[in-house]
Structure formats: structure tokens, C-alpha cells
Design a protein around this motif. Structure first.
Motif, PDB file in Angstrom:
ATOM      1  N   GLN A 273     -78.458  53.427 -66.929  1.00 26.12           N
ATOM      2  CA  GLN A 273     -76.999  53.659 -67.027  1.00 26.12           C
ATOM      3  C   GLN A 273     -76.377  54.174 -65.724  1.00 26.12           C
ATOM      4  OE1 GLN A 273     -76.240  56.196 -70.445  1.00 26.12           O
ATOM      5  NE2 GLN A 273     -77.400  54.825 -71.778  1.00 26.12           N
ATOM      6  N   THR A 274     -77.207  54.628 -64.778  1.00 29.26           N
ATOM      7  CA  THR A 274     -76.659  55.108 -63.498  1.00 29.26           C
ATOM      8  C   THR A 274     -76.281  53.947 -62.592  1.00 29.26           C
ATOM      9  OG1 THR A 274     -78.794  55.194 -62.351  1.00 29.26           O
ATOM     10  CG2 THR A 274     -78.131  57.171 -63.574  1.00 29.26           C
ATOM     11  N   GLY A 275     -76.628  52.716 -63.020  1.00 31.93           N
ATOM     12  CA  GLY A 275     -76.233  51.544 -62.243  1.00 31.93           C
ATOM     13  C   GLY A 275     -77.351  50.970 -61.390  1.00 31.93           C
ATOM     14  N   VAL A 276     -78.555  51.535 -61.475  1.00 28.70           N
ATOM     15  CA  VAL A 276     -79.681  51.012 -60.686  1.00 28.70           C
ATOM     16  C   VAL A 276     -80.075  49.627 -61.196  1.00 28.70           C
ATOM     17  CG1 VAL A 276     -80.733  53.219 -60.068  1.00 28.70           C
ATOM     18  CG2 VAL A 276     -81.364  52.099 -62.208  1.00 28.70           C
ATOM     19  N   ASP A 277     -80.675  48.864 -60.305  1.00 26.72           N
ATOM     20  CA  ASP A 277     -81.238  47.574 -60.678  1.00 26.72           C
ATOM     21  C   ASP A 277     -82.744  47.804 -60.833  1.00 26.72           C
ATOM     22  OD1 ASP A 277     -81.966  45.008 -60.946  1.00 26.72           O
ATOM     23  OD2 ASP A 277     -81.209  44.317 -59.006  1.00 26.72           O
ATOM     24  N   MET A 278     -83.247  47.589 -62.056  1.00 26.45           N
ATOM     25  CA  MET A 278     -84.658  47.891 -62.314  1.00 26.45           C
ATOM     26  C   MET A 278     -85.412  46.652 -62.766  1.00 26.45           C
ATOM     27  SD  MET A 278     -85.648  51.233 -64.552  1.00 26.45           S
ATOM     28  CE  MET A 278     -84.217  51.109 -65.510  1.00 26.45           C
ATOM     29  N   GLU A 279     -86.572  46.415 -62.179  1.00 24.57           N
ATOM     30  CA  GLU A 279     -87.454  45.349 -62.690  1.00 24.57           C
ATOM     31  C   GLU A 279     -88.726  46.026 -63.173  1.00 24.57           C
ATOM     32  OE1 GLU A 279     -88.297  42.494 -59.593  1.00 24.57           O
ATOM     33  OE2 GLU A 279     -86.143  42.358 -59.181  1.00 24.57           O
ATOM     34  N   ILE A 280     -89.001  45.852 -64.464  1.00 26.39           N
ATOM     35  CA  ILE A 280     -90.165  46.538 -65.026  1.00 26.39           C
ATOM     36  C   ILE A 280     -91.293  45.543 -65.264  1.00 26.39           C
ATOM     37  CG2 ILE A 280     -90.984  47.902 -66.995  1.00 26.39           C
ATOM     38  CD1 ILE A 280     -88.235  49.141 -67.185  1.00 26.39           C
ATOM     39  N   GLY A 281     -92.444  45.767 -64.624  1.00 32.93           N
ATOM     40  CA  GLY A 281     -93.623  44.923 -64.830  1.00 32.93           C
ATOM     41  C   GLY A 281     -94.623  45.617 -65.737  1.00 32.93           C
ATOM     42  N   THR A 282     -95.865  45.125 -65.770  1.00 31.09           N
ATOM     43  CA  THR A 282     -96.873  45.754 -66.624  1.00 31.09           C
ATOM     44  C   THR A 282     -97.210  47.153 -66.116  1.00 31.09           C
ATOM     45  OG1 THR A 282     -97.854  43.581 -66.343  1.00 31.09           O
ATOM     46  CG2 THR A 282     -98.967  45.069 -67.875  1.00 31.09           C
ATOM     47  N   ASP A 283     -97.468  47.257 -64.813  1.00 26.75           N
ATOM     48  CA  ASP A 283     -97.782  48.581 -64.270  1.00 26.75           C
ATOM     49  C   ASP A 283     -96.965  48.880 -63.011  1.00 26.75           C
ATOM     50  OD1 ASP A 283     -98.982  46.834 -62.585  1.00 26.75           O
ATOM     51  OD2 ASP A 283    -100.989  47.726 -62.688  1.00 26.75           O
ATOM     52  N   THR A 284     -95.805  48.233 -62.916  1.00 31.44           N
ATOM     53  CA  THR A 284     -94.929  48.472 -61.762  1.00 31.44           C
ATOM     54  C   THR A 284     -93.476  48.638 -62.225  1.00 31.44           C
ATOM     55  OG1 THR A 284     -94.539  46.110 -61.495  1.00 31.44           O
ATOM     56  CG2 THR A 284     -96.314  47.057 -60.168  1.00 31.44           C
ATOM     57  N   ILE A 285     -92.717  49.335 -61.414  1.00 30.40           N
ATOM     58  CA  ILE A 285     -91.258  49.446 -61.636  1.00 30.40           C
ATOM     59  C   ILE A 285     -90.590  49.315 -60.272  1.00 30.40           C
ATOM     60  CG2 ILE A 285     -89.366  50.877 -62.490  1.00 30.40           C
ATOM     61  CD1 ILE A 285     -91.434  52.421 -64.171  1.00 30.40           C
ATOM     62  N   ARG A 286     -89.745  48.284 -60.146  1.00 27.47           N
ATOM     63  CA  ARG A 286     -89.003  48.144 -58.891  1.00 27.47           C
ATOM     64  C   ARG A 286     -87.598  48.709 -59.092  1.00 27.47           C
ATOM     65  NH1 ARG A 286     -87.998  42.515 -55.521  1.00 27.47           N
ATOM     66  NH2 ARG A 286     -86.765  43.464 -53.845  1.00 27.47           N
ATOM     67  N   VAL A 287     -87.185  49.566 -58.183  1.00 28.56           N
ATOM     68  CA  VAL A 287     -85.871  50.207 -58.292  1.00 28.56           C
ATOM     69  C   VAL A 287     -85.044  49.859 -57.056  1.00 28.56           C
ATOM     70  CG1 VAL A 287     -84.638  52.414 -58.406  1.00 28.56           C
ATOM     71  CG2 VAL A 287     -86.804  52.142 -59.618  1.00 28.56           C
ATOM     72  N   LYS A 288     -83.908  49.192 -57.293  1.00 24.32           N
ATOM     73  CA  LYS A 288     -82.958  48.970 -56.204  1.00 24.32           C
ATOM     74  C   LYS A 288     -81.761  49.880 -56.458  1.00 24.32           C
ATOM     75  CE  LYS A 288     -83.967  44.207 -56.054  1.00 24.32           C
ATOM     76  NZ  LYS A 288     -83.451  42.869 -56.154  1.00 24.32           N
ATOM     77  N   ALA A 289     -81.425  50.674 -55.455  1.00 25.02           N
ATOM     78  CA  ALA A 289     -80.371  51.679 -55.648  1.00 25.02           C
ATOM     79  C   ALA A 289     -79.016  51.009 -55.781  1.00 25.02           C
ATOM     80  CB  ALA A 289     -80.368  52.637 -54.459  1.00 25.02           C
ATOM     81  N   PRO A 290     -78.129  51.622 -56.577  1.00 19.58           N
ATOM     82  CA  PRO A 290     -76.766  51.092 -56.663  1.00 19.58           C
ATOM     83  C   PRO A 290     -75.954  51.527 -55.440  1.00 19.58           C
ATOM     84  CG  PRO A 290     -76.975  53.044 -58.038  1.00 19.58           C
ATOM     85  CD  PRO A 290     -78.326  52.826 -57.399  1.00 19.58           C
ATOM     86  N   LYS A 291     -74.872  50.804 -55.158  1.00 19.06           N
ATOM     87  CA  LYS A 291     -73.959  51.234 -54.074  1.00 19.06           C
ATOM     88  C   LYS A 291     -73.364  52.589 -54.451  1.00 19.06           C
ATOM     89  CE  LYS A 291     -74.120  48.351 -50.763  1.00 19.06           C
ATOM     90  NZ  LYS A 291     -75.551  48.617 -50.834  1.00 19.06           N
ATOM     91  N   HIS A 292     -72.913  52.682 -55.723  1.00 21.35           N
ATOM     92  CA  HIS A 292     -72.344  53.941 -56.207  1.00 21.35           C
ATOM     93  C   HIS A 292     -73.082  54.348 -57.479  1.00 21.35           C
ATOM     94  CE1 HIS A 292     -69.178  53.699 -53.345  1.00 21.35           C
ATOM     95  NE2 HIS A 292     -68.710  52.560 -53.823  1.00 21.35           N
TER      96      HIS A 292
END
Ligand code: UD1
Length: 423
Positions: A273-292
Motif C-alpha cells: 500500500q505504500t506504492g512499492v513495486d514488488m515481485e514475489i518469487g519462491t524464495d526472493t522478493i524484488r522491491v522497486k521503490a516508489p517515486k513518492h
């Protein structure tokens, strides 16, 4: 006592691996005392808290070998002859109190120092003691020690309701119950992944446990237990910490590896809900920060609610959010020692009762700050990574209790953190 000098701001980019969980490893270590057979625990983090419990365990006559490089811990309790945990060791870490359930379960008696206070206020152990009494133990206090005995050398088992639900007390009761002569039912038991992993490990040793991961755990006592060969779970608090750290700088793109995305409970959705872009794998989590970052308020609750061990980090992220938010801790109401330190860095945070009221975004500026506990400490490092200039975080020994080679891991993904001996 070392300090960190953190140059900021720096985005975090690349891959960062999560270590084995501290809070899951500690009960596993206590469980290894329940059997005469040797045990191996894998994926154990190289942390001061692990060394502390190793030393507590050694006092009993148990052999402990920790291959810290391989993250492998071997525990052989075949010669356990002294069912005691002295104050000098227990005062360093409250989880040493797990010795009470482990020694009562194994030996039918225990002399364990009462843990002292804590950086964030009172942390009672009444449920641990009342619960073990309900399982048949005679317990009294003597010179700061809890003296516990099972009549006839063995606990009977019984029914006990936790109020509130406690991780530590649930672990201590399960430790006491697995070798009892009868059946134990724990109501309103903790449902934390750490408790589930611990019960799974015990089941692998031959314990008869059902309902772990739900509020009612049933344990049928058994005579014999095998040793365990168990792989400890990834540290979900470290995972959440790295996720939040990544969200705080708009240019961050961080992949967290060696984790279990299923262990985070309500945190994941609130984080989204904070606006991050998240890709969730089996044992990984990719987090791309939001602009705001969007402001999102949280209230800590027992698992699967938002964890108290991530509230300081969340409040730190919210200083960078566009708008107002509130962080309330209902589990540990005094756990806000980091607030004045964030204010010194330029954040707009006001503490009223057990709620931090945060207005963002505020450009943070470097200052000297001091940490007073483990999660407060890591939050100040995270603030330093987005603050302008060189932030000094003093007394980082708190961090070394719970985060394995934190500065090396973060520096490898773009942070600039130096460890400096502090006189
Ligand atoms: C564990 C974690 C800690 C985390 C906490 C809450 C370990 C080593 N530590 O601590 O990192 O912050 O869970 O998720 O795993 N309570 C009582 N009486 C008791 C015991 C607890 O009233 O006898 C209360 C506490 O004051 C607190 C709540 O129960 O309000 C939860 O505490 P608990 O789950 O026991 O925390 P710990 O197991 O000590």
C-alpha cells in the motif's frame, strides 16, 4: 563499542541475502537439550545472541560446536549434568529463559535466573511460570532464581490459556510438554512462523504435536526423542528490514534472496500500500521503490498481524512518505526510544502514548545518533542511508546481536557504511 559512519543518501541496488532467523534458532537450540542424542541445526546466523545461548547451554555440561562459517551448530546433550542457567549469562539475553522449559522437560528440575529488565520497559515472564505450573511443576523464587521441580521427576502435562498470546511462553511450555507423562493443550498459543518451525523440528525428533500455526497446540508427551537435523528458517525480520530500506530511496531496486515470502503476515499487504513495486518469487522478493511513498498507518499485533519487531523501521520509512501516518505498538508500548533520535536527524515525529505521529516527507540531515536496542539501531542506520551527509550511529553492538554482517551486506548493494571503533 563500535560505531557506524553512514554516508548518504545512497540507493540500494542488486541482490542481498537473508541469514537464518535468530528468533527461530534460539528455541531450536533449547529443543536440542531435550534428547540424549546429538543434533545438528543448519542455517544458524553468526550473531552474538547465538554465542550467548551457546555459553548458557555449555554450563549444563552439554557440548556445543558452532561452525560459524558454515552456519552449522552441533549440540550434544548426552552428558547434561547441571540443570542450571546462571544470572551472568541470562542477563545478557532474555531468550536464555528457554532453559527453564528445556531443563524441566529433560531433567525434571531447573534453576534458572530470572531475566532482568529490558531497554523497552517491563517484559514479564509470569505466563512462562504459571504455564509450567499448570503442567505440574513446583516453582518458587530464591535469590533471583526460579527453582522449578517436577514431582516424581516428570511433568504431567495440562491445559493452559495464554493471555496475552506470548511467543516465549508458548516455546517454554512446548519444551516442558514434549516429554511429559500426559497431554498438554496450549490455548491462545503464539502462531509465529518461528513457533511453527520449532514444533516441526520437535516433530522430526519424535514429539507428538498438532495444531502449531493455529491458536491451539496439543502435545502428547513421549518417552524418547531422537536428535534433530533441521534447517533453520530465514529471518523474516531481516527480510522486512531490507524491504523497507529499499523502499526509502526512490532509485532503489533490490532483490532479497534466501527468504520465505510467506512468513511476513500482514506486513506484505501494508507494504504494498505504500506504492512499492514488488515481485514475489519462491524464495526472493524484488522491491522497486516508489517515486513518492504513500503514508500507511500500522498497529502491531500478534502474528499474523504487523510485527512489533518492524515498527521502528516502518516509522523510519514513514518520515519519507508524502503525508501523515501513525505507528502504534500494542505489544510493547514503550518501544519508541528511536523517536528522539529520528527527530535529531530532522524527522517530524511526535510520540503520544504508544503511538508515533509522523509527518512526511522530511529531508533528513546527518547527525550523531544513539541506538538503544536492536530494532531501533537498524532503523537509525536506515535513516542514515537516506540522510544528507555522514550520520554517526553509536553503540552498534545492539545490531550485532541480531543482524549478521549488516554493513557488509548493505555496502555490497550500494550503501556506504564504515564500522569505526568507538572509545
Ligand atoms: C519474542 C521475540 C521478540 C519479539 C516478541 C513479540 C524472541 C527471542 N524474541 O519475544 O523479538 O519482539 O516476541 O513478537 O523470539 N507477556 C506477558 N507475560 C509473559 C510473557 C509475555 O504479559 O509471561 C506479554 C509481553 O509483555 C508482550 C506480549 O506478551 O506484551 C508478547 O510478548 P512475547 O511474545 O512473550 O515476546 P517474547 O517471546 O519475549
Amino acid at each position: 563499542m563500535d560505531k557506524f559512519v553512514i554516508e548518504g543518501p545512497t540507493p540500494l541496488r542488486g541482490h542481498i541475502a537473508v541469514s537464518g532467523s535468530k528468533n527461530a534458532a534460539l528455541p531450536l537450540m533449547a529443543a536440542a537439550l531435550l534428547t540424549e542424542k546429538p543434533s545438528v541445526i543448519r542455517n544458524v546466523p553468526r550473531l552474538n545472541d547465538i554465542h550467548t545461548l551457546n555459553n548458557v547451554i555449555r554450563v549444563t555440561g552439554t557440548r556445543v560446536e558452532f561452525d560459524a562459517g558454515a552456519h552449522e551448530l552441533r549440540i550434544d546433550a548426552s552428558d547434561l549434568h547441571t540443570p542450571e542457567a546462571p544470572y551472568e549469562q541470562v542477563r545478557k539475553m532474555r531468550a536464555s529463559f528457554y532453559m527453564l522449559g528445556a531443563l524441566l522437560g529433560r531433567c525434571g528440575e531447573a534453576k534458572v535466573s530470572l531475566p532482568g529488565g529490558c531497554a523497552w520497559g517491563p517484559r514479564p515472564v509470569n505466563l512462562h511460570m504459571e504455564g509450567l505450573k499448570a503442567l505440574g511443576a513446583d516453582i518458587h523464587m530464591e535469590n533471583g532464581y526460579v527453582i522449578a521441580k517436577a514431582p516424581g521427576g516428570r511433568l504431567k502435562g495440562g491445559t493452559f490459556r495464554m493471555d496475552p498470546s506470548s511467543v516465549g511462553a508458548t516455546v517454554n511450555l512446548v519444551l516442558g510438554a514434549v516429554r511429559a507423562s500426559g497431554t498438554t493443550v496450549i490455548e491462545n498459543a503464539a502462531m509465529e512462523p518461528d513457533v511453527v518451525a520449532f514444533c516441526d523440528a520437535l516433530t522430526g525428533m519424535g514429539a507428538v504435536i498438532s495444531g502449531h500455526g493455529t491458536p491451539v497446540i496439543t502435545i502428547r508427551g513421549t518417552d524418547h526423542l531422537q536428535g534433530m537435523d533441521f534447517r533453520n528458517a530465514p529471518d523474516r525480520i531481516e527480510t522486512g528490514t531490507f524491504m523497507i530500506a529499499a523502499a526509502m530511496h526512490p532509485d532503489s531496486d533490490l532483490t532479497i534472496t534466501d527468504t520465505d515470502p510467506g512468513d511476513l503476515g500482514a506486513f506484505t499487504e501494508l507494504f504494498r500500500q505504500t506504492g512499492v513495486d514488488m515481485e514475489i518469487g519462491t524464495d526472493t522478493i524484488r522491491v522497486k521503490a516508489p517515486k513518492h511513498i504513500r503514508p500507511v498507518s500500522v498497529i502491531t499485533e500478534i502474528y499474523p498481524g504487523f510485527p512489533t519487531d518492524l515498527q521502528a523501521q516502518w516509522a523510519t520509512m514513514m518520515t519519507q512518505a508524502y503525508g501523515a501516518s501513525e505507528v502504534t505498538d500494542n505489544i510493547y508500548i514503550d518501544r519508541f526510544s528511536y523517536v528522539p533520535e529520528l527527530v535529531r536527524l530532522g524527522a517530524d515525529v511526535e510520540l503520544r502514548g504508544n503511538t508515533a505521529y509522523i509527518k512526511g516527507p522530511n529531508k533528513l540531515q546527518a547527525a550523531s545518533v544513539m541506538s538503544t536496542d536492536l530494532r531501533a539501531s537498524v532503523s537509525l542506520v536506515m535513516a542514515g542511508m537516506v540522510a544528507e551527509g555522514a550520520t554517526e550511529a553509536l553503540r552498534v553492538y545492539h545490531l550485532d546481536r541480531g543482524y549478521e554482517t549488516l554493513e557488509a551486506k548493505l555496502n555490497a548493494v550500494g550503501a556506504r557504511i564504515r564500522r569505526v571503533p568507538q572509545e
